[in-house]
Enzyme design. Structure first.
Site, PDB file in Angstrom:
ATOM      1  N   HIS A  37       0.835  -1.203   0.000  1.00  0.00           N
ATOM      2  CA  HIS A  37       0.000   0.000   0.000  1.00  0.00           C
ATOM      3  C   HIS A  37       0.870   1.255   0.000  1.00  0.00           C
ATOM      4  CE1 HIS A  37      -3.833  -2.177   1.203  1.00  0.00           C
ATOM      5  NE2 HIS A  37      -2.894  -3.095   1.359  1.00  0.00           N
ATOM      6  N   ASP A 125      -5.787   5.786   1.344  1.00  0.00           N
ATOM      7  CA  ASP A 125      -6.043   4.358   1.185  1.00  0.00           C
ATOM      8  C   ASP A 125      -7.408   4.042   1.802  1.00  0.00           C
ATOM      9  OD1 ASP A 125      -5.902   1.391   1.990  1.00  0.00           O
ATOM     10  OD2 ASP A 125      -4.080   1.620   0.818  1.00  0.00           O
ATOM     11  N   SER A 149      -6.694  -0.018  -3.251  1.00  0.00           N
ATOM     12  CA  SER A 149      -5.366  -0.534  -3.585  1.00  0.00           C
ATOM     13  C   SER A 149      -5.389  -1.898  -4.256  1.00  0.00           C
ATOM     14  CB  SER A 149      -4.508  -0.612  -2.321  1.00  0.00           C
ATOM     15  OG  SER A 149      -5.150  -1.421  -1.344  1.00  0.00           O
TER      16      SER A 149
END
Length: 272
Positions: A37, A125, A149
């Site tokens: 990530h 994220d 992601s």
């Protein structure tokens, strides 16, 4: 919270400026503290930063060190408009504990930028929604975009299976059948966490998807594929397809390519 950046004047950087000599738009990246990530949002920072917008990437000290040390393909510290902000790594740190510890330094950073830029765009994220919500809700010139992601095809597979596998073209169904389900990928505790982050996402302006078509496969499949690649007609065909895919990806990033057009469209949207 500390900041690391290369100092140059705005004219040298080519940053898009507002009429009062302030940046038109500042972009803040908020990654989930796991290498896959961290890496994705760092590469996205490079792509968006190529348009000369100031990019601010925030993470705990240990995670920031990890992200910048492991990145391939470019030197993140050589980009004048890419700024790194770190905060102390939480004691007995877990990924979940970072959600709490990032909230204050993140709010301070976004609040500071909001007084200097016409608009602050936060790209977070999808697992960091609860950490971002306060700053986005309380500051009027801040808008946010959720970055998913996992690959778009995996995400579609999860939704397809959750919807009871409605009828779709046969070839597509075969591909989706071979992808793992959400339950196979994550344990019950993490599934509950995913649900809580979805519920926290009642403030974002849009979603950014990873459209990478390459999916993860099991070690057994990898071994089988390597054997086929070693010496066979099928291996020759696979290498040829791989070369064509690499060329297609390269062209997509060039001016007029699909990926480049999508990035340019997003930049135009946030700079409107």
């Amino acid at each position: 919270m500390s900041t690391h950046h290369t100092s140059q004047n705005n004219e040298q950087k080519g940053i898009i400026m507002h009429e009062n000599n302030q940046p038109q738009v500042a972009v803040v990246m908020v990654p989930w503290p796991s290498q896959g990530h961290l890496n994705q949002l760092l590469h996205l920072s490079r792509l968006i930063g190529a348009t000369n917008l100031p990019i601010h990437y925030i993470a705990a000290t240990a995670h920031l060190r990890q992200a910048t040390a492991r990145v391939h393909g470019f030197d993140p510290f050589a980009l004048a408009n890419l700024h790194f902000h770190d905060f102390p790594t939480p004691p007995f740190s877990t990924k979940i504990s970072t959600l709490t510890h990032i909230q204050e330094p993140l709010f301070m950073l976004i609040n500071k930028l909001s007084t200097k830029a016409k608009r602050v765009v936060v790209i977070f994220d999808s697992l960091m929604a609860s950490s971002v919500s306060k700053a986005v809700k309380e500051l009027p010139n801040v808008e946010s975009y959720c970055f998913r992601s996992i690959s778009a095809i995996s995400l579609y597979s999860f939704y397809w299976k959750a919807a009871g596998k409605p009828e779709i073209p046969q070839n597509a169904a075969e591909i989706l059948e071979n992808l793992p389900s959400m339950e196979e990928c994550f344990g019950p505790g993490f599934l509950d966490f995913l649900k809580s982050q979805r519920q926290a996402r009642n403030f974002d302006s849009g979603t950014i998807y990873d459209t990478n078509r390459i999916t993860e496969v099991s070690s057994v499949r990898v071994e089988e594929a390597v054997k086929r690649l070693m010496a066979s007609d099928e291996g020759d065909e696979m290498r040829e397809r791989a070369a064509k895919l690499a060329e297609a990806v390269k062209k997509s990033m060039m001016e007029g390519g699909d990926t480049r057009l999508e990035i340019d469209s997003f930049i135009a949207h946030i700079c409107r």
